[in-house]
Design an enzyme around this catalytic site. Sequence first.
Site, mmCIF file in Angstrom:
data_model
loop_
_atom_site.group_PDB
_atom_site.id
_atom_site.type_symbol
_atom_site.label_atom_id
_atom_site.label_comp_id
_atom_site.label_asym_id
_atom_site.label_seq_id
_atom_site.Cartn_x
_atom_site.Cartn_y
_atom_site.Cartn_z
ATOM 1 N N CYS A 1 0.809 -1.266 -0.036
ATOM 2 C CA CYS A 1 -0.092 -0.059 -0.093
ATOM 3 C C CYS A 1 0.673 1.202 -0.071
ATOM 4 O O CYS A 1 0.546 2.309 -0.948
ATOM 5 C CB CYS A 1 -0.893 -0.004 1.342
ATOM 6 S SG CYS A 1 -0.296 -0.242 2.720
ATOM 7 N N HIS B 1 -2.813 0.591 6.674
ATOM 8 C CA HIS B 1 -3.072 0.757 5.196
ATOM 9 C C HIS B 1 -2.634 2.399 5.066
ATOM 10 O O HIS B 1 -2.463 3.220 5.951
ATOM 11 C CB HIS B 1 -4.356 0.658 4.962
ATOM 12 C CG HIS B 1 -4.912 0.385 3.435
ATOM 13 N ND1 HIS B 1 -3.835 -0.288 2.693
ATOM 14 C CD2 HIS B 1 -5.574 0.958 2.620
ATOM 15 C CE1 HIS B 1 -4.239 -0.307 1.326
ATOM 16 N NE2 HIS B 1 -5.363 0.718 1.312
ATOM 17 N N ASP C 1 -7.645 5.051 -3.701
ATOM 18 C CA ASP C 1 -7.211 4.067 -2.847
ATOM 19 C C ASP C 1 -6.196 3.457 -4.064
ATOM 20 O O ASP C 1 -6.752 2.622 -4.624
ATOM 21 C CB ASP C 1 -7.688 3.221 -2.191
ATOM 22 C CG ASP C 1 -6.882 2.209 -1.344
ATOM 23 O OD1 ASP C 1 -5.629 2.057 -1.582
ATOM 24 O OD2 ASP C 1 -7.405 1.345 -0.479
#
Length: 669
Positions: free
Chosen positions: A429, A473, A489
Amino acid sequence: MSAVIDSGQAAPGRRTARPLLGARAFTLLCLTMAAVLVLHAPHLPWWLSAFLAVALGWRWWQRRRHGTRIPWWLRLALTLVLPLAVIATYGTIFGRQPGCALAVGLLVLKTLESEHPRDARTGITFACFVLMCVLLFGQGPAITAAVMAALTLPLACLRALQPAQAPTAAWWRSLTPILKTLALAIPLALAAFVFVPRLSQPLWGAAGAGAQTARTGVSGRMSPGDFTQLLVDDSPAFRVTFHGKVPPPTQRYFRGPVLWWFDGRAWTANPPRMPRGTGRHPEPMPHSGPVYDYTVTMEPSRRHWLFTLDTPLTAPPGAYLDAERTLVRDKPVKQLLRYHARSAVHHVLAPQLRPRARRLGLELPAGFDPRARALAHDWRTRFGDNDQRIVQAALHLFHDGGFRYTLHPPPLGRDSVDDFLFSTRAGFCEHYASAFTFLMRAAGIPARVVTGYQGGYWNALGNYLLVRQSDAHAWSEVWLRGRGWVRVDPTAAVRPDRVSLGAAAVAGSGSGDGWLRALRNHWDIVNHWWDKAVIGFDALRQHGLLTSFGIRHTSTGTLLLLLAASIIVLMLLAAVFALVPRRHGDAMTASMALLRQRLARAGVARRPSEGPVHFFARAARALPHEREHLQALGDAWVRLRYARVSPTPESIRAFGRAVRDFHPRRVVK
């Protein structure tokens, strides 16, 4: 002199020889030290744990085989070397870890000079103290139960030191009465737990503050590789109990630090021109749609950030909303913390972008990642003023450009974004959030990195969401005209299941890990209950508990009065229990009834006025082939039934076994 010795009196001016420590008591003493060492081993240096384990095992074998004393010079040398080794490891002997290491080491070395009962009692007393020190590193249900179980060993050792104990009995038999004693102590412990006056914070707060020192959680800095340790850490970060609607998995983003400043390698939350703590006035946020109401139980993190679902509407007591609408606490979270929050997931964050925020959202370091800058400029030339098309172009790049998600990416060079986009194309991430944010800024779109947690495990039995450190994250926020800051994202473009199913779906867990994870998730219910009912039992919860029983005034005087009354009642009940005569004869009466039945079938019935001595004598005459068995049973009955002291349970059970094994035969005349 022999006459004096025979008479049992010591000669004037001579010291009486002290009794030696028995083999069973010494074995229990060594087991006590071993239990202390095992419970402290997780936070001791490996070399110290190994050395103490070898020393303890050698000492037990040496005394059992040879029984010789350890030379004084060896004991002195080890005692002097131990603190020097602790100082060499920790730099000091003060503090939680070095202090416990020194205490455990001295405790094990005590066995080298334990030759007499007085030495054993001294070691046992110190062992109980060191056992309680284990709770300085954690107070979960498992470690608490382990400490309680380990306490049976020093108590059993104390009982083995009593002269009245039979030396031939097995050492493990000493544990049975100790377990009974501990069970009888539970009511008194519960009374003390409920009625002892509490502080405004949990009673064990001071210990819990340091229990999680090694757990840092999400910080205000991010560079490729920072999240690796968190993504493989399954320890809980926080638990969320929703009061009403529960958000779907795709909306379970828990907001933490917002990172603005990029120096070419790392993103940080506080650039040099934006000092920490500035801007307590949050950005405006019109919202619509559902508002989620929930309570977060957060584990110690030693950080100031509190995590909330998406963007919070208000701040709980002791915290504030900063300029990015991140919840910040005045003090770091050093113990278990519960706070209430309300969040909206449909909103417009910062409809009008302030000039300073725009400048920070576009700033990039000079001389880094030229290929990524050229790609972003090409998108701007191709799509003009359509920022949404540029965002979609970056997401298509991640989705169709051969990128893959992995927790073990290859290292990156000086131009980390270029290396990731055009060379390795592998990461997790933070790699995708960093590269995406860089591309947006290079294309002239204000962007920033947001760190926190995403996903979690919904525990249906406990009705709460468990978020682990492995759910850490990072994502991006871009500012779009008319929409404000919008969450993007980029990791979802590569692995959509990371968002829809959580971190466990992309961790590559096998079937064995699956059932183990399920077991841990169910065990977390016990931990959650323990945190709320025991660790978090503060003055407010104490007042709420007593109010439910009609006790509305919980001042210190009232609590002490209730504690004294409960102790008096429990002591009276214990006195009544102790004074009631033990009916050990009940088991003997049952054995005697069985014996009378078998003798009656053999033709020897007991007469109403016949005593036991005459009855056994007459039975021996009537059954001469069973004379020896009947004489032994008669002697045992008289000895146990009419002894001056109560018979032991072992002797009563032995009499019962002898009766059950006795099968007399009728004499044929």
